[in-house]
Design a protein around this motif. Structure first.
Motif, mmCIF file in Angstrom:
data_model
loop_
_atom_site.group_PDB
_atom_site.id
_atom_site.type_symbol
_atom_site.label_atom_id
_atom_site.label_comp_id
_atom_site.label_asym_id
_atom_site.label_seq_id
_atom_site.Cartn_x
_atom_site.Cartn_y
_atom_site.Cartn_z
ATOM 1 N N ALA A 75 7.281 -7.873 -18.617
ATOM 2 C CA ALA A 75 8.009 -9.118 -18.378
ATOM 3 C C ALA A 75 8.138 -9.910 -19.671
ATOM 4 O O ALA A 75 7.265 -9.856 -20.550
ATOM 5 N N ARG A 83 12.139 -8.156 -12.071
ATOM 6 C CA ARG A 83 10.731 -8.127 -12.471
ATOM 7 C C ARG A 83 10.533 -8.375 -13.968
ATOM 8 O O ARG A 83 9.425 -8.667 -14.415
ATOM 9 N N GLN A 84 11.603 -8.285 -14.759
ATOM 10 C CA GLN A 84 11.507 -8.686 -16.168
ATOM 11 C C GLN A 84 11.243 -10.181 -16.302
ATOM 12 O O GLN A 84 10.621 -10.631 -17.263
ATOM 13 N N TYR A 85 11.742 -10.950 -15.333
ATOM 14 C CA TYR A 85 11.682 -12.402 -15.401
ATOM 15 C C TYR A 85 10.603 -12.993 -14.494
ATOM 16 O O TYR A 85 10.147 -14.119 -14.728
ATOM 17 N N ASP A 86 10.217 -12.256 -13.465
ATOM 18 C CA ASP A 86 9.223 -12.737 -12.511
ATOM 19 C C ASP A 86 8.398 -11.544 -12.027
ATOM 20 O O ASP A 86 8.867 -10.731 -11.230
ATOM 21 N N VAL A 87 7.166 -11.456 -12.520
ATOM 22 C CA VAL A 87 6.331 -10.289 -12.196
ATOM 23 C C VAL A 87 5.891 -10.275 -10.736
ATOM 24 O O VAL A 87 5.346 -9.275 -10.262
#
Length: 570
Positions: A163, A360-364
């Protein structure tokens, strides 16, 4: 989500319709002459039948070779696995617009020399005029024999995605939610009702364009520039999300929708996004059959994630992503033509995976939800699938291609949408083979969620939101309004007691003519009624408070039970 007439009809005709979906190689009946052949004609093309058979065989296959781990960093992809046996083996990259079971020759592959391998590749590559992000790909081992590439493993998507930031999760403080959050004069209901979760419709094709218009902002993805109507977002999505998430810390799920091309703000963009086999329906499945369409769809998801998964929460927050609507009714709600169930689900999984990997890159902590009607093992409408067969296929894909954190956005309406007395639903049974899952038998959904075999990686319970669910008042008579209130009281006692159910997002905030019945907590928001609160509004408010037990007592005689010990084990 508004319910259209076809959804209402399923309740009217449910006792007279028997519709059987035939799969795999038994899709065609043996016909002896031309007259019989015309009668016995399958609804599926021969190509779709072959594709169905191939996908089923792939999901059920056992391979000695395996791709074991795929990790994505900001600049690289790392793929680890092993091959066993003699011959020439390759690691092949499968982009979303490629069908892994239908390739004789793989275009993007790397020769494997060590039986146990770990390969690192650049994450971004120039491909077909696009700066392609391999985050979207899955990876498979193939064995070359006589110039043909044969599958030697299942494919695998990314297991780990680095992330670029860390967002704290928004935890649910209770199980009360609101479906279809919109800006309106009763926005304080979100506080008065102690709402903890909500949903919001996000129709991508309402605000995205291929060419710039006045007020548009640019979004670059894959080396291509797309244009976004920021005025539309500010006046609809932003204002609702800010009220819910920034002001009240409500956890909100976005429902991702795509209009058919003819109804899009930009029909040219709609033509790119609309599935090529679309033949109607309220919404379309995205076109994931070519690089241009995949990039366009990925660009929309990337834009939404960047805007609504920010540390500063400038525009409001999206925590969960509901992929399309009631996909068991795909012909109405995610249309890609008449397809066998595995062919349909294969595309649906690709759409879910694309959203998941991008977000999921921005919000795990982000989850994607699969959306279903209240059908479980019985088809609700002609041409629909059952929920359970798609749910089972999602589990099969997770087991073969690597698990990801998906959950269920279930619509547990009463069996008869117009009848608030859901406690009498005749086909909502305490069985994993029940025809329907309604408020009456939520124990079935609870049991599914708590079973180890259905958990994410075998340990983490998948989220289950009743993301579009409610009971109706057939009219505004006192009797009907009291039945609606009693219906919610009954539903709430089930929901709040079941560990596997995370919450309900009540549909609808206001009565709406498109629903075909009055499901609102409030009456019609028009000149006649002005959104007046119905009795169920007060019941909703008291649910989960220290006033609940005393207030809910009044509904026991109407339901015909002595107390609220209504949870059953099976």
């Amino acid at each position: 989500m508004r319910l259209i007439k076809s959804q209402i009809l399923r309740y009217v005709f449910e006792d007279s319709i028997i519709f059987v979906l035939i799969i795999t190689s038994i899709l065609f009946l043996s016909c002896q002459n031309d007259e019989q052949e015309e009668i016995c004609q399958s609804p599926y093309t021969e190509e779709d039948v072959r594709n169905e058979e191939a996908l089923r065989a792939y999901l059920q296959a056992s391979y000695v070779c395996s791709v074991d781990q795929v990790s994505v960093t900001k600049k690289t992809i790392q793929i680890a696995g092993k091959f066993i046996g003699e011959g020439v083996f390759y690691l092949s990259e499968i982009s979303p617009y490629v069908d892994v079971t239908r390739m004789d020759t793989h275009s993007y592959k790397i020769r494997l020399t060590n039986s146990s391998f770990k390969i690192e590749l650049d994450r971004f590559v120039e491909r077909e005029g696009i700066s392609y992000d391999r985050l979207l790909s899955k990876w498979v081992i193939v064995k070359q024999e006589n110039g043909v590439d044969l599958l030697a493993s299942h494919a695998r998507y990314a297991d780990e995605i680095q992330a670029i930031q860390f967002l704290e999760p928004i935890k649910l403080t209770n199980k009360k939610g609101m479906g279809g959050i919109i800006p309106n004069q009763y926005i304080t209901d979100l506080s008065l009702l102690n709402i903890s979760s909500g949903t919001i419709n996000i129709p991508i094709t309402h605000f995205m364009h291929l060419t710039a218009r006045s007020g548009d902002i640019e979004h670059m993805y894959g080396g291509k520039t797309y244009y976004i109507d920021e005025g539309y977002l500010r006046n609809t999505i932003d204002i609702a999300l800010l009220a819910a998430t920034k002001e009240r810390n409500i956890s909100v799920a976005a429902i991702i929708l795509l209009d058919p091309a003819a109804r899009c703000a930009d029909p040219d963009l709609g033509a790119i996004l609309q599935h090529p086999d679309n033949n109607g329906g309220t919404y379309t499945m995205p076109d994931l059959t070519n690089a241009e369409s995949v990039n366009c769809y990925a660009a929309a998801l990337d834009f939404l994630a960047k805007r609504y998964c920010r540390i500063d929460n400038s525009y409001g927050r999206i925590s969960h992503w509901i992929m399309h609507n009631e996909v068991d009714g795909g012909r109405d709600w995610a249309n890609m033509g008449v397809k066998p169930v595995t062919v349909f689900t294969d595309t649906y999984v690709k759409s879910m995976r694309m959203c998941y990997n991008i977000v999921r890159q921005y919000d795990v902590h982000a989850e994607v939800f699969a959306s279903f009607s209240h059908s479980w093992t019985e088809v609700s409408n002609p041409g629909w699938y059952t929920c359970k067969e798609i749910v089972d296929l999602l589990s099969a894909y997770s087991k073969t291609e690597g698990d990801f954190q998906w959950g269920l956005a279930y619509h547990s309406y009463a069996q008869d949408l117009t009848n608030p007395c859901t406690w009498i639903d005749p086909n909502a049974q305490l069985s994993m083979a029940t025809p329907f899952i309604t408020f009456k038998n939520l124990e079935v959904l609870n049991k599914w969620a708590l079973s180890k075999e259905n958990k994410y990686k075998g340990t983490v319970k998948r989220s289950i939101w009743l993301s579009e669910a409610g009971v109706s008042s057939r009219s505004y008579s006192n009797e009907d309004l009291q039945k609606q209130a009693a219906g919610f009281a009954y539903a709430w006692k089930k929901i709040n007691a079941l560990e596997g159910i995370d919450g309900i997002q009540w549909h609808n905030w206001f009565d709406h003519s498109g629903d075909g019945t009055c499901l609102g907590l409030r009456k019609y928001l028009d000149e006649s009624y002005k959104g007046e609160a119905k009795p169920v509004w007060e019941v909703y408010q008291k649910a989960g408070t220290n006033e609940e037990d005393e207030y809910f007592k009044q509904f026991l005689p109407l339901i015909g039970i002595p107390d609220w010990n209504i949870i059953e084990n099976f």
